[in-house]
Design a protein around this motif. Structure first.
Motif, PDB file in Angstrom:
ATOM      1  N   THR A 105     -20.248 -25.328  18.537  1.00 55.14           N
ATOM      2  CA  THR A 105     -19.940 -25.844  17.204  1.00 55.14           C
ATOM      3  C   THR A 105     -20.342 -27.303  17.112  1.00 55.14           C
ATOM      4  O   THR A 105     -20.011 -28.112  17.985  1.00 55.14           O
ATOM      5  CB  THR A 105     -18.438 -25.704  16.877  1.00 55.14           C
ATOM      6  OG1 THR A 105     -18.059 -24.333  16.989  1.00 55.14           O
ATOM      7  CG2 THR A 105     -18.147 -26.180  15.464  1.00 55.14           C
ATOM      8  N   LEU A 106     -21.040 -27.645  16.037  1.00 50.87           N
ATOM      9  CA  LEU A 106     -21.575 -28.983  15.816  1.00 50.87           C
ATOM     10  C   LEU A 106     -21.007 -29.530  14.506  1.00 50.87           C
ATOM     11  O   LEU A 106     -21.007 -28.844  13.488  1.00 50.87           O
ATOM     12  CB  LEU A 106     -23.102 -28.913  15.727  1.00 50.87           C
ATOM     13  CG  LEU A 106     -23.865 -30.179  15.377  1.00 50.87           C
ATOM     14  CD1 LEU A 106     -24.012 -31.052  16.616  1.00 50.87           C
ATOM     15  CD2 LEU A 106     -25.243 -29.836  14.808  1.00 50.87           C
ATOM     16  N   VAL A 107     -20.544 -30.783  14.534  1.00 52.07           N
ATOM     17  CA  VAL A 107     -20.063 -31.458  13.326  1.00 52.07           C
ATOM     18  C   VAL A 107     -21.193 -32.295  12.734  1.00 52.07           C
ATOM     19  O   VAL A 107     -21.926 -32.967  13.460  1.00 52.07           O
ATOM     20  CB  VAL A 107     -18.853 -32.362  13.641  1.00 52.07           C
ATOM     21  CG1 VAL A 107     -18.469 -33.211  12.424  1.00 52.07           C
ATOM     22  CG2 VAL A 107     -17.657 -31.522  14.082  1.00 52.07           C
ATOM     23  N   THR A 108     -21.334 -32.241  11.421  1.00 52.58           N
ATOM     24  CA  THR A 108     -22.322 -33.066  10.730  1.00 52.58           C
ATOM     25  C   THR A 108     -21.669 -33.811   9.570  1.00 52.58           C
ATOM     26  O   THR A 108     -20.652 -33.365   9.023  1.00 52.58           O
ATOM     27  CB  THR A 108     -23.488 -32.225  10.187  1.00 52.58           C
ATOM     28  OG1 THR A 108     -24.477 -33.094   9.624  1.00 52.58           O
ATOM     29  CG2 THR A 108     -23.021 -31.260   9.105  1.00 52.58           C
ATOM     30  N   PHE A 109     -22.248 -34.939   9.190  1.00 47.57           N
ATOM     31  CA  PHE A 109     -21.870 -35.603   7.959  1.00 47.57           C
ATOM     32  C   PHE A 109     -22.787 -35.122   6.833  1.00 47.57           C
ATOM     33  O   PHE A 109     -23.792 -34.442   7.070  1.00 47.57           O
ATOM     34  CB  PHE A 109     -21.936 -37.124   8.131  1.00 47.57           C
ATOM     35  CG  PHE A 109     -20.909 -37.644   9.087  1.00 47.57           C
ATOM     36  CD1 PHE A 109     -19.572 -37.697   8.732  1.00 47.57           C
ATOM     37  CD2 PHE A 109     -21.267 -38.072  10.365  1.00 47.57           C
ATOM     38  CE1 PHE A 109     -18.607 -38.157   9.619  1.00 47.57           C
ATOM     39  CE2 PHE A 109     -20.318 -38.538  11.250  1.00 47.57           C
ATOM     40  CZ  PHE A 109     -18.988 -38.589  10.888  1.00 47.57           C
ATOM     41  N   GLY A 110     -22.446 -35.523   5.609  1.00 51.68           N
ATOM     42  CA  GLY A 110     -23.152 -35.002   4.445  1.00 51.68           C
ATOM     43  C   GLY A 110     -24.212 -35.921   3.881  1.00 51.68           C
ATOM     44  O   GLY A 110     -24.477 -35.869   2.672  1.00 51.68           O
ATOM     45  N   GLY A 150     -18.447 -42.645   0.984  1.00 52.46           N
ATOM     46  CA  GLY A 150     -19.787 -43.215   0.987  1.00 52.46           C
ATOM     47  C   GLY A 150     -20.890 -42.220   1.287  1.00 52.46           C
ATOM     48  O   GLY A 150     -22.055 -42.598   1.411  1.00 52.46           O
ATOM     49  N   SER A 151     -20.528 -40.944   1.391  1.00 53.89           N
ATOM     50  CA  SER A 151     -21.523 -39.910   1.666  1.00 53.89           C
ATOM     51  C   SER A 151     -21.556 -38.908   0.517  1.00 53.89           C
ATOM     52  O   SER A 151     -20.739 -38.955  -0.405  1.00 53.89           O
ATOM     53  CB  SER A 151     -21.205 -39.187   2.975  1.00 53.89           C
ATOM     54  OG  SER A 151     -20.139 -38.262   2.786  1.00 53.89           O
ATOM     55  N   TRP A 152     -22.519 -37.983   0.582  1.00 53.76           N
ATOM     56  CA  TRP A 152     -22.587 -36.909  -0.413  1.00 53.76           C
ATOM     57  C   TRP A 152     -21.463 -35.900  -0.209  1.00 53.76           C
ATOM     58  O   TRP A 152     -21.277 -35.001  -1.033  1.00 53.76           O
ATOM     59  CB  TRP A 152     -23.941 -36.217  -0.340  1.00 53.76           C
ATOM     60  CG  TRP A 152     -25.028 -37.016  -0.996  1.00 53.76           C
ATOM     61  CD1 TRP A 152     -25.836 -37.960  -0.423  1.00 53.76           C
ATOM     62  CD2 TRP A 152     -25.424 -36.954  -2.364  1.00 53.76           C
ATOM     63  NE1 TRP A 152     -26.702 -38.497  -1.341  1.00 53.76           N
ATOM     64  CE2 TRP A 152     -26.485 -37.878  -2.551  1.00 53.76           C
ATOM     65  CE3 TRP A 152     -24.999 -36.199  -3.460  1.00 53.76           C
ATOM     66  CZ2 TRP A 152     -27.102 -38.075  -3.787  1.00 53.76           C
ATOM     67  CZ3 TRP A 152     -25.629 -36.393  -4.694  1.00 53.76           C
ATOM     68  CH2 TRP A 152     -26.662 -37.319  -4.840  1.00 53.76           C
TER      69      TRP A 152
END
Length: 274
Positions: A105-110, A150-152
């Motif tokens: 499992t990998l976490v990503t930001f938007g 601050g992200s999508w």
């Protein structure tokens, strides 16, 4: 639910001798599940080989399970020269190294927002995330979207737009109690109800605003209503990870202990990862 934390949230120690202390402090509180973010002083996957070996060695000694890796993927905006590096090299390196330690499992930001963005750019963000999810899924990985101001992926509605836009079964949400509150500055319930079907992981933070600045605090001392959020998750049958992020600055050892003990007081019979 599974009590969990992050490799750099237990203690501020980032030295070569940190992992025995980190895993020992966590084990004393019944926590043996970890998300990998910092490996000593560097963020996964760009870490020193010796530090990685120490993570694996001490993890085995303390019976640690690693459930996710968080490489800071797409912590760049659409106009950054680093964006292709995130979607290619960082993604590939993260999957390679995660496989070595049995994590899927990998976490990503938007993707960070920029003053140059327009609303039409949301489609490009969805395409970028969809491509990353497909690359990961082809190797047997799930991907979790972490909201951050601050992200999508900041508010509940923004996260839902990305999750539905990508529309893959292997793409879910990290419900981050602090980040959502910092972005929205309102009670969690509306966004929680909106996003509940997508929640695969929970990051617990607590804090309050001082003026326009979010100040992180021990669980139970802030405005995010950790107790009500945990109760809502329990009522909905959530059985995944509760990842403790005490988050205070400057960070002290007591932060993890105080917050995990508060969390355990809310869970009379928590399920702890073996």
């Amino acid at each position: 639910m599974i009590l969990s934390t992050v490799t750099d949230e237990v203690t501020p120690d980032r030295s070569s001798g940190a992992f025995p202390k980190i895993f020992s402090m966590a084990a004393d509180e019944g926590v043996r599940n970890f998300e990998i973010r910092m490996v000593e002083a560097k963020r996964f996957p760009v870490v020193e080989a010796a530090a990685w070996d120490r993570l694996k060695h001490w993890g085995e000694q303390f019976g640690v399970t690693y459930s996710t890796v968080s490489p800071g993927l797409y912590k760049a905006d659409l106009h950054s020269d680093l964006l292709p590096f995130h979607g290619n090299e960082i993604l590939s390196m993260s999957l390679d190294l995660a496989e070595r330690i049995g994590v899927t499992t990998l976490v990503t930001f938007g993707v960070e927002r920029s003053p140059l963005d327009t609303e039409a750019d949301r489609a490009r963000v969805i395409d970028l995330l969809g491509e990353a999810v497909d690359v990961a899924a082809a190797r047997g990985f799930d991907v979790q979207l972490e909201p951050i101001p601050g992200s999508w992926a900041d508010t509940g509605e923004s996260c839902l737009a990305l999750l539905e836009g990508v529309g893959r079964s292997s793409f879910g949400l990290v419900w981050d109690t602090g980040n959502i509150y910092e972005a929205e500055r309102k009670h969690f319930r509306e966004s929680y109800d909106l996003l509940r079907p997508h929640i695969r992981n929970v990051h617990l933070k607590d804090g309050s605003f001082e003026g326009d600045c979010m100040v992180w605090q021990h669980f139970g001392a802030g405005e995010t209503d950790v107790a009500a959020q945990v109760a809502a998750l329990a009522a909905d049958g959530y059985d995944g990870t509760l990842t403790v992020e005490p988050k205070r600055e400057p960070q002290e050892d007591v932060d993890f202990i105080a917050s995990i003990r508060y969390l355990k007081s809310l869970l009379p019979e928590p399920v702890v990862a073996a």
